[in-house]
Enzyme design. Structure first.
Site, mmCIF file in Angstrom:
data_model
loop_
_atom_site.group_PDB
_atom_site.id
_atom_site.type_symbol
_atom_site.label_atom_id
_atom_site.label_comp_id
_atom_site.label_asym_id
_atom_site.label_seq_id
_atom_site.Cartn_x
_atom_site.Cartn_y
_atom_site.Cartn_z
ATOM 1 N N ARG A 130 0.880 -1.179 0.000
ATOM 2 C CA ARG A 130 0.000 0.000 0.000
ATOM 3 C C ARG A 130 0.910 1.221 0.000
ATOM 4 O O ARG A 130 1.688 1.416 0.943
ATOM 5 C CB ARG A 130 -0.905 -0.009 1.238
ATOM 6 C CG ARG A 130 -1.596 1.315 1.463
ATOM 7 C CD ARG A 130 -2.730 1.216 2.450
ATOM 8 N NE ARG A 130 -3.836 0.463 1.890
ATOM 9 C CZ ARG A 130 -5.057 0.406 2.421
ATOM 10 N NH1 ARG A 130 -5.320 1.059 3.544
ATOM 11 N NH2 ARG A 130 -6.002 -0.286 1.849
ATOM 12 N N HIS A 157 -7.300 1.022 -6.459
ATOM 13 C CA HIS A 157 -7.452 0.066 -5.358
ATOM 14 C C HIS A 157 -8.055 -1.219 -5.947
ATOM 15 O O HIS A 157 -9.223 -1.548 -5.711
ATOM 16 C CB HIS A 157 -8.371 0.673 -4.293
ATOM 17 C CG HIS A 157 -8.297 -0.002 -2.951
ATOM 18 N ND1 HIS A 157 -7.464 -1.069 -2.687
ATOM 19 C CD2 HIS A 157 -8.967 0.248 -1.785
ATOM 20 C CE1 HIS A 157 -7.618 -1.445 -1.417
ATOM 21 N NE2 HIS A 157 -8.524 -0.666 -0.863
ATOM 22 N N GLN A 160 -9.875 -3.971 -3.791
ATOM 23 C CA GLN A 160 -11.183 -3.549 -3.267
ATOM 24 C C GLN A 160 -12.276 -3.901 -4.285
ATOM 25 O O GLN A 160 -13.362 -4.361 -3.921
ATOM 26 C CB GLN A 160 -11.160 -2.034 -2.998
ATOM 27 C CG GLN A 160 -12.481 -1.470 -2.511
ATOM 28 C CD GLN A 160 -12.856 -1.952 -1.122
ATOM 29 O OE1 GLN A 160 -12.068 -1.854 -0.197
ATOM 30 N NE2 GLN A 160 -14.058 -2.478 -0.968
ATOM 31 N N ASP A 253 -17.231 6.624 -0.920
ATOM 32 C CA ASP A 253 -15.872 6.570 -0.368
ATOM 33 C C ASP A 253 -15.632 7.925 0.315
ATOM 34 O O ASP A 253 -16.381 8.881 0.102
ATOM 35 C CB ASP A 253 -14.842 6.314 -1.487
ATOM 36 C CG ASP A 253 -13.408 6.147 -0.947
ATOM 37 O OD1 ASP A 253 -13.241 5.927 0.271
ATOM 38 O OD2 ASP A 253 -12.459 6.237 -1.754
ATOM 39 N N CYS A 293 -16.462 1.289 0.705
ATOM 40 C CA CYS A 293 -15.231 0.503 0.868
ATOM 41 C C CYS A 293 -14.734 0.565 2.311
ATOM 42 O O CYS A 293 -13.986 -0.310 2.736
ATOM 43 C CB CYS A 293 -14.161 0.988 -0.096
ATOM 44 S SG CYS A 293 -13.794 2.743 0.067
ATOM 45 N N ARG A 321 -13.583 -8.944 1.252
ATOM 46 C CA ARG A 321 -12.151 -8.683 1.042
ATOM 47 C C ARG A 321 -11.357 -9.952 1.362
ATOM 48 O O ARG A 321 -10.388 -10.284 0.693
ATOM 49 C CB ARG A 321 -11.672 -7.528 1.948
ATOM 50 C CG ARG A 321 -12.317 -6.164 1.663
ATOM 51 C CD ARG A 321 -11.844 -5.591 0.347
ATOM 52 N NE ARG A 321 -10.397 -5.524 0.276
ATOM 53 C CZ ARG A 321 -9.638 -4.544 0.791
ATOM 54 N NH1 ARG A 321 -10.200 -3.508 1.376
ATOM 55 N NH2 ARG A 321 -8.315 -4.570 0.666
HETATM 56 N N1 CP Z 1 -11.163 -0.485 2.248
HETATM 57 C C1 CP Z 1 -9.902 -0.606 2.702
HETATM 58 O O1 CP Z 1 -8.935 -0.809 1.939
HETATM 59 O O2 CP Z 1 -9.772 -0.514 4.049
HETATM 60 P P1 CP Z 1 -8.423 -0.298 4.843
HETATM 61 O O3 CP Z 1 -7.892 1.046 4.454
HETATM 62 O O4 CP Z 1 -8.802 -0.364 6.295
HETATM 63 O O5 CP Z 1 -7.452 -1.379 4.463
HETATM 64 N N1 NVA Z 2 -9.864 6.578 -1.287
HETATM 65 C C1 NVA Z 2 -9.519 6.078 0.022
HETATM 66 C C2 NVA Z 2 -9.791 4.610 0.113
HETATM 67 C C3 NVA Z 2 -9.563 3.997 1.454
HETATM 68 C C4 NVA Z 2 -9.738 2.526 1.456
HETATM 69 C C5 NVA Z 2 -8.057 6.391 0.319
HETATM 70 O O1 NVA Z 2 -7.232 6.279 -0.587
HETATM 71 O O2 NVA Z 2 -7.765 6.769 1.449
#
Ligand code: CP
Ligand code: NVA
Length: 335
Positions: A130, A157, A160, A253, A293, A321
Site C-alpha cells: 500500500r 485500489h 477492493q 468513499d 469501501c 475482502r
Molecule cells: N477499504 C480498505 O482498503 O480498508 P483499509 O484502508 O482499512 O485497508
Molecule cells: N480513497 C480512500 C480509500 C480507502 C480505502 C483512500 O485512498 O484513502
C-alpha cells in the site's frame, strides 16, 4: 491428514481444479492495476472466492497449501481491512503474512525500493504493498522477482474492486448490464478500480463527481473501450442525482483520501452536495443497496442513517475482502 482432507467433496475437487488448471493465466502474475487484468481473470477471482466462501475454514484446509507460503505486506498508509483480511486469509490457507510498516523499513529512504524488492523476493512468495505513489508498486514489481499486489495506491485500489463485484453479484444474483452501480464523490483510486471492474464485468456504472474531482480520463477511456465489448454503459456526471437515478447500488468513499489531509477543509465544502443521504437515495431504485469501501465518516460522505440501513451489505463487502484476496493469492501462488 484429517478425515476432511481424505474425503474431498466434488465442491472441493472442482475448486482445486479451478486453481490448479489456471485457465486464465494468474500464476505468478502481478496485480498492480485492473488495466492488466482480463475479464476472465477478474471472473476467476470471483469464482474461486465463492468456492472458498462456501466452505468453512476447516474444509478450506483441503484446498489450502500443503506447506506454508508467505506474504510480505508493506504499508505506507494505515489499514484495517486490507491488513487483517490478508493476514487472516494467509493463516486460513496455511500461510503466513508479515506486516512491514513503512517507518520500520524506510522504503526508498533507509534503502532503495529495488533492494527491498530483491531481498523480500528471496524470502517470500508474494509482496502486497500500500503506497502513496503508484510508481512504487510498479518499481517493486519491476525490480523484484515475486508477484506484487497493489494494496492501494494513489491511482487505484484493485483488490477492493474484487470484493465490491462479489458483493454486487451476491446481492443481485448475477453481474451484467441489467445492473447499474452509481459512485458518488471523489474521482479517486476507488472509482478508478470500479470503472474498470464494472466495464470488465459488464455492469453499468455512473459516477457523480464535483468539477475538479473527476476521475483520471485514462481510466474513463479504458472503461469505455472495454465497455464496447461487454455492453456496459459508462457515464460521468457532475450532478449526483443524475448519477444515482435508478441505480441498483450506490457507492461511497471518503471525501479526503489518505495523503490528502491538507485538503480536508476545502474538500469538506466542495463535497457537501455529494453526501449519500435519504434525499439522494430517493432517486435510486427503491431496492438499491449502499456500498462503502470503508473507513466511513458518518455525517460526511454518508449519513449515519444510511450506513445503518445498509450495514448488512457494507459489512458483507468488507468480509468479501477476505474471500477475494484468498482467491487471488491461491490463483497467483497455485496449489
Ligand atoms: N477499504 C480498505 O482498503 O480498508 P483499509 O484502508 O482499512 O485497508
Ligand atoms: N480513497 C480512500 C480509500 C480507502 C480505502 C483512500 O485512498 O484513502
Amino acid at each position: 491428514m484429517t478425515a476432511v482432507e481424505n474425503t474431498p467433496s466434488e465442491e472441493i475437487e472442482s475448486l482445486r481444479a479451478l486453481i490448479a488448471n489456471d485457465l486464465t493465466g494468474w500464476r505468478k502474475k502481478h496485480c498492480l492495476s485492473l488495466f492488466d487484468v482480463s475479464s476472465a481473470q477478474f471472473n476467476a477471482v470471483l469464482e474461486v472466492a465463492k468456492g472458498l466462501k462456501a466452505l468453512d475454514v476447516q474444509r478450506q484446509m483441503a484446498v489450502a497449501w500443503t506447506y506454508p507460503r508467505t506474504l510480505a505486506m508493506i504499508f505506507e498508509k494505515p489499514s484495517l481491512r486490507t491488513r487483517v483480511s490478508f493476514e487472516a486469509g494467509m493463516a486460513h490457507l496455511r500461510g503466513h503474512a508479515i506486516n512491514l510498516a513503512a517507518n520500520e523499513i524506510g522504503l526508498g529512504s533507509r534503502e532503495s525500493v529495488a533492494d527491498v524488492a530483491n531481498v523480500l523476493s528471496r524470502w517470500v512468495d508474494v509482496i502486497a504493498a500500500r503506497v502513496f505513489s503508484h510508481e512504487t508498486v510498479e518499481e517493486l514489481a519491476r525490480t523484484g522477482t515475486v508477484p506484487v499486489i497493489n494494496a492501494l495506491s494513489d491511482k487505484e485500489h484493485p483488490i477492493q474492486a474484487f470484493a465490491d463485484m462479489l458483493t454486487l453479484q451476491e446481492r443481485a444474483g448475477a453481474l451484467g448490464n441489467a445492473l447499474k452501480l452509481a459512485y458518488v464523490g471523489d474521482g479517486n483510486n476507488v472509482l478508478h478500480a470500479l470503472l474498470l471492474a464494472c466495464a470488465k464485468m459488464g455492469v453499468n456504472i455512473s459516477a457523480g463527481c464535483p468539477e475538479g474531482y473527476f476521475p483520471d480520463p485514462a481510466y474513463v477511456a479504458e472503461a469505455e473501450r472495454i465497455a464496447q465489448e461487454t455492453g456496459a454503459k459508462i457515464e460521468i456526471f457532475q450532478d449526483p442525482i443524475a448519477a444515482v437515478r435508478d441505480a441498483d447500488a450506490v457507492y461511497a468513499d471518503v471525501w479526503t483520501s489518505m495523503g490528502q489531509e491538507t485538503e480536508k477543509d476545502e474538500r469538506g465544502n466542495v463535497f457537501v452536495p455529494y453526501q449519500i443521504n435519504a434525499a439522494l437515495m430517493a432517486h435510486a431504485k427503491p431496492s438499491a443497496i449502499v456500498l462503502h469501501c470503508l473507513p466511513a465518516h458518518r455525517g460526511e460522505e454518508v449519513t449515519a442513517e444510511i450506513m445503518d440501513i445498509h450495514a448488512d451489505a457494507i459489512y458483507e463487502q468488507a468480509e468479501n475482502r477476505l474471500h477475494t484476496q484468498k482467491a487471488l493469492l491461491m490463483l497467483i501462488i497455485g496449489l
